[in-house]
Design a protein around this motif. Structure first.
Motif, PDB file in Angstrom:
ATOM      1  N   LYS A  31     -19.363 -10.665  -6.051  1.00  0.00           N
ATOM      2  CA  LYS A  31     -18.512 -10.510  -5.441  1.00  0.00           C
ATOM      3  C   LYS A  31     -17.127 -11.097  -5.573  1.00  0.00           C
ATOM      4  O   LYS A  31     -16.021 -10.724  -5.336  1.00  0.00           O
ATOM      5  CB  LYS A  31     -19.003 -11.098  -3.819  1.00  0.00           C
ATOM      6  N   ALA A  32     -17.402 -12.574  -6.168  1.00  0.00           N
ATOM      7  CA  ALA A  32     -15.990 -13.308  -6.459  1.00  0.00           C
ATOM      8  C   ALA A  32     -15.167 -12.381  -7.858  1.00  0.00           C
ATOM      9  O   ALA A  32     -14.143 -12.472  -7.396  1.00  0.00           O
ATOM     10  CB  ALA A  32     -16.345 -14.727  -6.942  1.00  0.00           C
ATOM     11  N   PHE A  33     -15.891 -11.598  -8.497  1.00  0.00           N
ATOM     12  CA  PHE A  33     -15.238 -10.930  -9.699  1.00  0.00           C
ATOM     13  C   PHE A  33     -14.629  -9.631  -8.853  1.00  0.00           C
ATOM     14  O   PHE A  33     -13.582  -9.428  -9.165  1.00  0.00           O
ATOM     15  CB  PHE A  33     -16.498 -10.560 -10.369  1.00  0.00           C
ATOM     16  N   GLY A  34     -15.399  -9.364  -7.847  1.00  0.00           N
ATOM     17  CA  GLY A  34     -15.039  -7.959  -6.989  1.00  0.00           C
ATOM     18  C   GLY A  34     -13.751  -8.460  -6.548  1.00  0.00           C
ATOM     19  O   GLY A  34     -12.726  -7.442  -6.410  1.00  0.00           O
ATOM     20  N   GLU A  35     -13.632  -9.625  -5.850  1.00  0.00           N
ATOM     21  CA  GLU A  35     -12.367  -9.917  -5.039  1.00  0.00           C
ATOM     22  C   GLU A  35     -11.129  -9.908  -5.982  1.00  0.00           C
ATOM     23  O   GLU A  35     -10.058  -9.797  -6.151  1.00  0.00           O
ATOM     24  CB  GLU A  35     -12.511 -11.308  -4.460  1.00  0.00           C
ATOM     25  N   TYR A  36     -11.446 -10.603  -7.253  1.00  0.00           N
ATOM     26  CA  TYR A  36     -10.583 -10.593  -8.349  1.00  0.00           C
ATOM     27  C   TYR A  36      -9.981  -8.958  -8.759  1.00  0.00           C
ATOM     28  O   TYR A  36      -8.758  -8.835  -8.842  1.00  0.00           O
ATOM     29  CB  TYR A  36     -10.739 -11.432  -9.582  1.00  0.00           C
ATOM     30  N   LEU A  37     -10.891  -8.170  -9.122  1.00  0.00           N
ATOM     31  CA  LEU A  37     -10.665  -7.065  -9.251  1.00  0.00           C
ATOM     32  C   LEU A  37     -10.034  -6.105  -8.348  1.00  0.00           C
ATOM     33  O   LEU A  37      -9.062  -5.124  -8.657  1.00  0.00           O
ATOM     34  CB  LEU A  37     -11.965  -6.122  -9.868  1.00  0.00           C
ATOM     35  N   ALA A  38     -10.307  -6.535  -7.039  1.00  0.00           N
ATOM     36  CA  ALA A  38      -9.656  -5.959  -5.822  1.00  0.00           C
ATOM     37  C   ALA A  38      -8.321  -6.053  -5.657  1.00  0.00           C
ATOM     38  O   ALA A  38      -7.386  -5.494  -5.129  1.00  0.00           O
ATOM     39  CB  ALA A  38     -10.316  -6.194  -4.630  1.00  0.00           C
ATOM     40  N   GLY A  39      -7.940  -7.108  -6.409  1.00  0.00           N
ATOM     41  CA  GLY A  39      -6.368  -7.600  -6.446  1.00  0.00           C
ATOM     42  C   GLY A  39      -5.327  -6.136  -6.736  1.00  0.00           C
ATOM     43  O   GLY A  39      -4.307  -5.846  -6.274  1.00  0.00           O
ATOM     44  N   ALA A  96     -19.738  -2.220  -9.049  1.00  0.00           N
ATOM     45  CA  ALA A  96     -20.643  -2.860  -8.294  1.00  0.00           C
ATOM     46  C   ALA A  96     -19.955  -4.022  -7.721  1.00  0.00           C
ATOM     47  O   ALA A  96     -20.231  -4.136  -6.460  1.00  0.00           O
ATOM     48  CB  ALA A  96     -21.890  -3.176  -8.801  1.00  0.00           C
ATOM     49  N   ALA A  97     -19.299  -4.935  -8.200  1.00  0.00           N
ATOM     50  CA  ALA A  97     -18.847  -6.056  -7.703  1.00  0.00           C
ATOM     51  C   ALA A  97     -17.451  -5.540  -6.775  1.00  0.00           C
ATOM     52  O   ALA A  97     -17.572  -6.433  -5.686  1.00  0.00           O
ATOM     53  CB  ALA A  97     -17.986  -6.846  -8.898  1.00  0.00           C
ATOM     54  N   LEU A  98     -16.824  -4.570  -7.233  1.00  0.00           N
ATOM     55  CA  LEU A  98     -15.780  -4.393  -6.247  1.00  0.00           C
ATOM     56  C   LEU A  98     -16.387  -3.467  -4.937  1.00  0.00           C
ATOM     57  O   LEU A  98     -15.712  -3.672  -3.873  1.00  0.00           O
ATOM     58  CB  LEU A  98     -14.955  -3.007  -6.851  1.00  0.00           C
ATOM     59  N   ALA A  99     -17.473  -2.751  -5.189  1.00  0.00           N
ATOM     60  CA  ALA A  99     -18.105  -2.235  -3.899  1.00  0.00           C
ATOM     61  C   ALA A  99     -18.593  -3.331  -3.131  1.00  0.00           C
ATOM     62  O   ALA A  99     -18.462  -3.054  -1.716  1.00  0.00           O
ATOM     63  CB  ALA A  99     -19.251  -1.170  -4.539  1.00  0.00           C
ATOM     64  N   ALA A 100     -18.961  -4.196  -3.540  1.00  0.00           N
ATOM     65  CA  ALA A 100     -19.707  -5.668  -2.737  1.00  0.00           C
ATOM     66  C   ALA A 100     -18.519  -6.026  -2.008  1.00  0.00           C
ATOM     67  O   ALA A 100     -18.666  -6.477  -0.972  1.00  0.00           O
ATOM     68  CB  ALA A 100     -20.336  -6.620  -3.633  1.00  0.00           C
ATOM     69  N   TYR A 101     -17.285  -6.406  -2.684  1.00  0.00           N
ATOM     70  CA  TYR A 101     -16.194  -6.835  -2.057  1.00  0.00           C
ATOM     71  C   TYR A 101     -15.760  -6.053  -0.817  1.00  0.00           C
ATOM     72  O   TYR A 101     -15.593  -6.560   0.070  1.00  0.00           O
ATOM     73  CB  TYR A 101     -15.041  -7.260  -2.997  1.00  0.00           C
ATOM     74  N   PHE A 102     -15.452  -4.894  -1.217  1.00  0.00           N
ATOM     75  CA  PHE A 102     -14.880  -4.216  -0.154  1.00  0.00           C
ATOM     76  C   PHE A 102     -15.862  -4.051   1.221  1.00  0.00           C
ATOM     77  O   PHE A 102     -15.510  -3.879   2.246  1.00  0.00           O
ATOM     78  CB  PHE A 102     -14.271  -2.807  -0.635  1.00  0.00           C
TER      79      PHE A 102
END
Ligand SMILES: Cc1cc2nc3c(=O)[nH]c(=O)nc-3n(C[C@H](O)[C@H](O)[C@H](O)COP(=O)(O)OP(=O)(O)OC[C@H]3O[C@@H](n4cnc5c(N)ncnc54)[C@H](O)[C@@H]3O)c2cc1C
Lengths: 108, 429
Positions: A31-39, A96-102
């Motif tokens: 999820k932390a990776f997802g949060e970064y990518l979500a930038g 998957a990381a992005l999906a988890a973050y959103f």
């Protein structure tokens, strides 16, 4: 996992991996990776979940729906040049990381 | 943090130190000190984003100060929509209060007068000294007042640029509205590289839109361009022919042979090809270079812009300094608010990792620039970018097509409106 691959790839040569898309990977999404990518996403999509103009709300979207949408953009089944370019470059771990973050965001 | 992730963290930090190869990360000045200090100069698209992401994601572990003279930031982005009558100045003006309070950012409403790189201190015009462990600078562009013969800073009221938003935008709107039917507008377009590659041509579309809507379709807009071609050229020219037939004439350097002189008193523009007299409005968009603060600190090269490491936005001249936005040499990325916002997130992630040990992720960059041609008719250009050793490199470019459906063009404008709401929330909340 993504971080390890990142180390192995030596920081500079991160190739844009056009990986074949699968369902959610077996291990837990990062999820932390997802949060970064979500930038990159939140420059347009409001994390508050408010929709303005032609940019749809994606905060709080279930992971499965998010993955399915992004995969259809990546395969160019859905139209939109911006989203096809964005989705096309993520590998399955990143998606998957992005999906988890959103999915973790609570729309206001 | 779990032992596993702190192991990763160390591995990453070592890796980063090795790849940057310039200085020791984790030196006593940084990790171990009570609260490391980050100073950000410039509260625009790049600096505002950097300050917010560094403060927000480090949750109080860092001391973040944002140096910006204005209390209200007026965005250049969508200032062309103000020119076109689609938005008001209030719609593009944003205060720092909310973002400073919500993210724990200290505002210093002053000009940074000097960067003392040896002592790692930013000196403000008012005399205050701000020491830093890491400095992010995003001062945007300065205009080269010596680049158009006969025009200078003292003439920007007679011949406005409106390439920095604010009073100049209002002035341009007023001057445009005063153009009589049959009047002539001359735009002197800038040479590369400059802020917002499609911006001059979107502005021309907005000029024509306002004039036509007011029934002044005998007006003529001449664009004197030093470039052989420009961003989204075929799309703009097709749009001008379709919406504003006979109103816009674009002239490249082979035809006009250069601007020989302008006379702000009489509204005259002399080119090698023709002299335009009594122009009702002359919009001079001069050549540009990085904001003065980075040039005087020795962070720019001969081009007038600042070289950076493509993987981190770190200055190649000073390892403690990151330069984002228009002032940086960002390879294939255009000078846009979207680019500045994207670059700022990479710099923010890198700064945080060095000062707090947070995780490092691979740099990712993205950009899209929307331009409005007329009501519900917008086009876009953009793409994905990745760091390569020599420069930030375009990987997946895209651009609108000629003869798209009216529906698609309308949807593109709806995206443009949504994007603006997104990016200003991403900077100012
Ligand atoms: C007409 C026009 C239309 C545009 N349209 C778009 C668009 O649709 N989409 C898009 O993405 N981009 C657009 N842009 C481009 C966009 O505005 C810029 O690329 C973007 O603002 C760059 O961000 P920045 O942080 O580098 O500079 P800026 O946003 O200009 O911010 C720089 C800030 O630094 C401050 N500053 C400078 N020097 C100092 C100092 N010494 N001390 C303290 N503060 C200092 C300034 O006051 C300013 O607030 C447009 C530009 C123009 C002119």
């Amino acid at each position: 996992m993504a971080v390890r691959r990142f180390i192995a790839s030596g920081f500079l040569g991160i190739a844009c991996q056009m990986a074949g898309f699968m369902a959610l990977p077996a291990h837990a999404a990062d999820k932390a990776f997802g949060e970064y990518l979500a930038g990159e996403c939140v420059t347009c999509h409001l994390p508050s979940g408010r929709q303005v103009g032609g940019i749809p709300a994606i905060a709080g979207m279930p992971e499965i729906s998010f993955m399915a949408l992004m995969e259809s953009y990546a395969r160019r089944e859905r139209d939109n040049q911006v989203m096809q370019a964005v989705a096309g470059k993520f590998n399955s771990d990143e998606l998957a990381a992005l999906a988890a973050y959103f999915a973790s965001l609570k729309p206001e | 943090m779990s032992p596993m992730s702190s192991l990763n963290r160390r591995a990453l930090l070592t890796g980063l130190g090795a790849s940057a190869g310039v200085f020791a990360i984790g030196s006593s000045a940084v990790i171990g000190q009570a609260k490391p200090r980050v100073v950000v100069i410039g509260g625009g698209a790049g600096g505002g984003t950097a300050a917010r992401y560094i403060a927000k994601d480090s949750a109080g572990a860092l001391n973040v100060t944002l140096v910006e003279p204005s209390r209200q930031f007026v965005t250049c982005f969508h200032s062309n929509l103000v020119v076109g009558g689609y938005k008001q100045m209030a719609d593009i003006s944003h205060s720092y209060e909310k973002m400073a309070a919500a993210n724990g950012i200290t505002m210093a409403h002053d000009m940074a007068a000097r960067i003392d790189r040896d002592r790692k201190v930013v000196m403000l015009a008012g005399g205050q000294a701000l020491p830093y462990d890491r400095l992010v600078v995003s001062p945007g562009i300065d205009l080269r007042y010596d680049s158009v013969p006969g025009w200078g800073r003292e003439h920007e009221t007679a011949m406005p640029h409106a390439w920095k938003a604010g009073p100049q935008t209002t002035l341009l709107v007023n001057r445009l509205n005063a153009v009589p039917n049959g009047g002539v507008i001359v735009m002197i377009a800038p040479p590369n590289p400059y802020r917002c590659p499609p911006g001059p041509y979107e502005r021309v579309s907005m000029f024509a839109h306002v004039l036509k809507k007011a029934g002044k379709d005998r007006c003529k807009i001449f664009v004197i361009d030093p470039k052989e071609n420009f961003s989204k050229q075929a799309l703009f020219q097709e749009g001008w022919d379709r919406h504003y037939p006979g109103m816009v004439e674009w002239l490249g350097p082979k035809i006009h042979e250069g601007v020989k002189s302008v006379d702000p008193k009489t509204g005259t523009v002399v080119t090698g090809f023709e002299t335009y007299k009594d122009a009702a409005l002359v919009n001079v968009i001069p050549a540009q270079f990085a904001g003065e603060i980075v040039r005087s600190a020795g962070l720019a090269n001969a081009s007038g812009y600042c070289p950076i490491d493509p993987a981190s936005m770190r200055s190649t001249i000073d390892a403690n300094i990151f330069i984002v936005g228009d002032a940086s040499i960002a390879g294939d990325m255009p000078k846009s608010a979207f680019s500045a916002n994207s670059q700022a997130k990479v710099a923010a992630m890198t700064v945080r990792s060095e000062l707090t040990g947070s995780r490092v992720f691979p740099a990712r960059y993205t950009n899209t620039c929307w331009s409005l041609l007329n009501d519900d008719d917008a086009i876009k250009v953009g793409g994905q970018f990745e760091p390569r050793p020599d420069k930030i490199t375009s990987t997946v470019p895209f651009v609108s097509q000629l003869r798209e459906s009216a529906d698609l063009r309308k949807q593109t404008q709806a995206e443009n409106i949504g994007w603006y709401a997104g990016i200003v929330a991403d900077i100012f909340t």
